[in-house]
Design a protein around this motif. Structure first.
Motif, mmCIF file in Angstrom:
data_model
loop_
_atom_site.group_PDB
_atom_site.id
_atom_site.type_symbol
_atom_site.label_atom_id
_atom_site.label_comp_id
_atom_site.label_asym_id
_atom_site.label_seq_id
_atom_site.Cartn_x
_atom_site.Cartn_y
_atom_site.Cartn_z
ATOM 1 N N GLU A 156 0.766 -1.359 -0.027
ATOM 2 C CA GLU A 156 0.058 -0.059 -0.137
ATOM 3 C C GLU A 156 0.847 1.185 0.066
ATOM 4 O O GLU A 156 0.426 2.246 -0.694
ATOM 5 N N GLY A 169 0.965 0.157 -4.945
ATOM 6 C CA GLY A 169 -0.571 -0.219 -5.318
ATOM 7 C C GLY A 169 -0.755 -1.669 -5.277
ATOM 8 O O GLY A 169 -1.444 -1.948 -6.360
ATOM 9 N N TYR A 220 -3.035 6.468 -7.601
ATOM 10 C CA TYR A 220 -4.161 6.155 -6.536
ATOM 11 C C TYR A 220 -5.236 6.920 -6.684
ATOM 12 O O TYR A 220 -4.933 8.255 -6.939
ATOM 13 N N THR A 225 -4.183 6.384 -0.727
ATOM 14 C CA THR A 225 -4.288 5.003 -0.288
ATOM 15 C C THR A 225 -4.753 4.524 -1.481
ATOM 16 O O THR A 225 -5.469 5.173 -2.406
ATOM 17 N N ASP A 226 -4.362 3.407 -1.990
ATOM 18 C CA ASP A 226 -4.871 2.506 -3.150
ATOM 19 C C ASP A 226 -6.415 1.756 -2.794
ATOM 20 O O ASP A 226 -6.798 1.370 -3.590
ATOM 21 N N ASN A 239 -8.992 3.311 -5.118
ATOM 22 C CA ASN A 239 -9.014 2.464 -6.519
ATOM 23 C C ASN A 239 -10.121 1.666 -6.113
ATOM 24 O O ASN A 239 -11.130 1.242 -7.032
#
Length: 396
Positions: free
Chosen positions: A126, A130, A275, A313-314, A317
């Motif tokens: 993270e 990603g 992200y 943060t991913d 997504n």
């Protein structure tokens, strides 16, 4: 016994085990894609508790899924466990992993009664790389009806607003020469890097509201008596949303290009997957706020939450595809914030252990609320069955 009581009892029974898990992950920090011990600890504990574990999902060695139940509503609990280079678990991912495991063990007890599938997803990288984006692309989240985790921070926040982020690495290439004997025969790649940094610095005055650029020099040359022919830098670009991030990207790429033209160097840029900004599901946020308040957590007022600074943060997504929840849970860090060594030290101890337990219980009870609200339950199930994947990256 009510479902809520069964969940609370299950968290009580699991407390010692999940606290030990949090502390063990913290004691042996591993960086992106290298989290072999952490992934084994988390998945091994779940396997021992009756979850069906699949390792190496999505083509990532340190990713896994752990499944219990077969209900139509799939509750996805994301377990992060990567650390930061040099300062270890200064973002508290040990707490994230342990809280998600605790929530999963609690929901296991009521999975049949609620008609849910409990799915823990081990999500590496993270902090950089990603991992969740790669898992999304590989279809690991395809069956998930709702995705959740709880993240340690200085404050309790039900719906933080992480920014869209793009990681860029730039390399400038010139030609070596003796710095005193024949500097005119050299092409100075360090000069290109300097021009680029100055251009970005001056450009900040004209950035749009919420746009940020911060970088480090990864290679500035070797020795001062050789004209540097190879230099590099790494930049994080952040913006309130993907569209704004795309415009910031174009501005920064122009700075790199202009620096190359001005110095006679060549340059290349490599971008990591972007992200996305985080979008919270309103029902999940409301349910979490109620549970957290019931546990005695002191959450920031909603109007204050909207203005609080945050990172990226991913999970953003994931939230563009799956209804999601990503609250912050406070630990006593003595005024330190995430990504400081003092925060890493605070991610073990009584306050951190309490965050693990409260986080597990809050996530589990939020899932119960979603599963027992007929309209929300059907909405989440329907969303999963008719899902259309949105854009997850800004392309270079």
């Amino acid at each position: 016994m009510s479902v809520s009581s069964r969940v609370s009892d299950a968290v009580d029974r699991a407390t010692d085990e999940v606290v030990r898990l949090s502390r063990a992950i913290h004691a042996e920090p591993e960086t992106a894609y290298q989290e072999h011990r952490a992934a084994a600890r988390v998945s091994g504990l779940l396997a021992a508790q009756g979850f069906v574990v699949e390792s190496g999902v999505g083509g990532l060695d340190t990713a896994f899924t752990a499944r219990f139940g077969d209900g139509p509503l799939t509750v996805g609990l994301c377990a992060e466990y990567d650390a930061l280079p040099g300062i270890g678990h200064a973002c508290g991912h040990n707490i994230i992993a342990a809280a998600s495991v605790g929530a999963a063990l609690a929901l296991r007890e009521v999975a049949a009664a609620l008609g849910i599938t409990v799915l823990v997803i081990g999500t590496p990288a993270e902090e950089q790389g990603g991992g969740k984006i790669q898992l999304l692309r590989a279809g690991v989240f395809d069956e998930v009806s709702m995705a959740m985790l709880v993240h340690p921070a200085p404050d309790d926040v039900s719906a933080p607003r992480p920014l869209a982020l793009l990681d860029l690495a730039v390399r400038f290439t010139g030609r070596e020469s003796h710095s005193a004997l024949a500097p005119h025969l050299g092409i100075n790649a360090a000069d290109a890097l300097t021009v680029a940094e100055v251009a970005i610095g001056l450009g900040r005055q004209h950035f749009e509201p919420g746009q940020l650029a911060h970088g480090i020099v990864t290679n500035g040359g070797t020795v001062p008596n050789v004209v540097p022919a190879d230099t590099g830098a790494q930049y994080n670009l952040r913006a309130p949303d993907m569209e704004s991030l795309g415009r910031l990207r174009d501005r920064v790429l122009a700075c790199f290009e202009g620096a190359a033209v001005a110095t006679g160097t060549t340059h290349e840029v490599v971008a990591e997957p972007a992200y996305a900004e985080l979008a919270h599901d309103p029902f999940l946020v409301s349910a979490y706020r109620a549970v957290a308040a019931d546990l005695g957590r002191h959450l920031a007022p909603v109007e204050v939450e909207r203005t609080m600074p945050t990172g990226s943060t991913d999970m953003g997504n994931v939230s563009r595809v799956v209804p999601s929840l990503h609250p912050s849970i406070a630990i006593d860090a003595g005024g330190a914030v995430n990504h400081q060594p003092e925060f890493a030290a605070a991610c073990v101890g009584p306050s951190a252990d309490r965050a693990v337990v409260h986080g597990a219980l809050a996530l589990a009870r939020t899932a119960v609320a979603a599963a027992t609200d007929d309209e929300t339950r059907q909405r989440l199930i329907d969303h999963g069955s008719s899902r259309v994947t949105g854009p997850s990256t800004v392309e270079i």
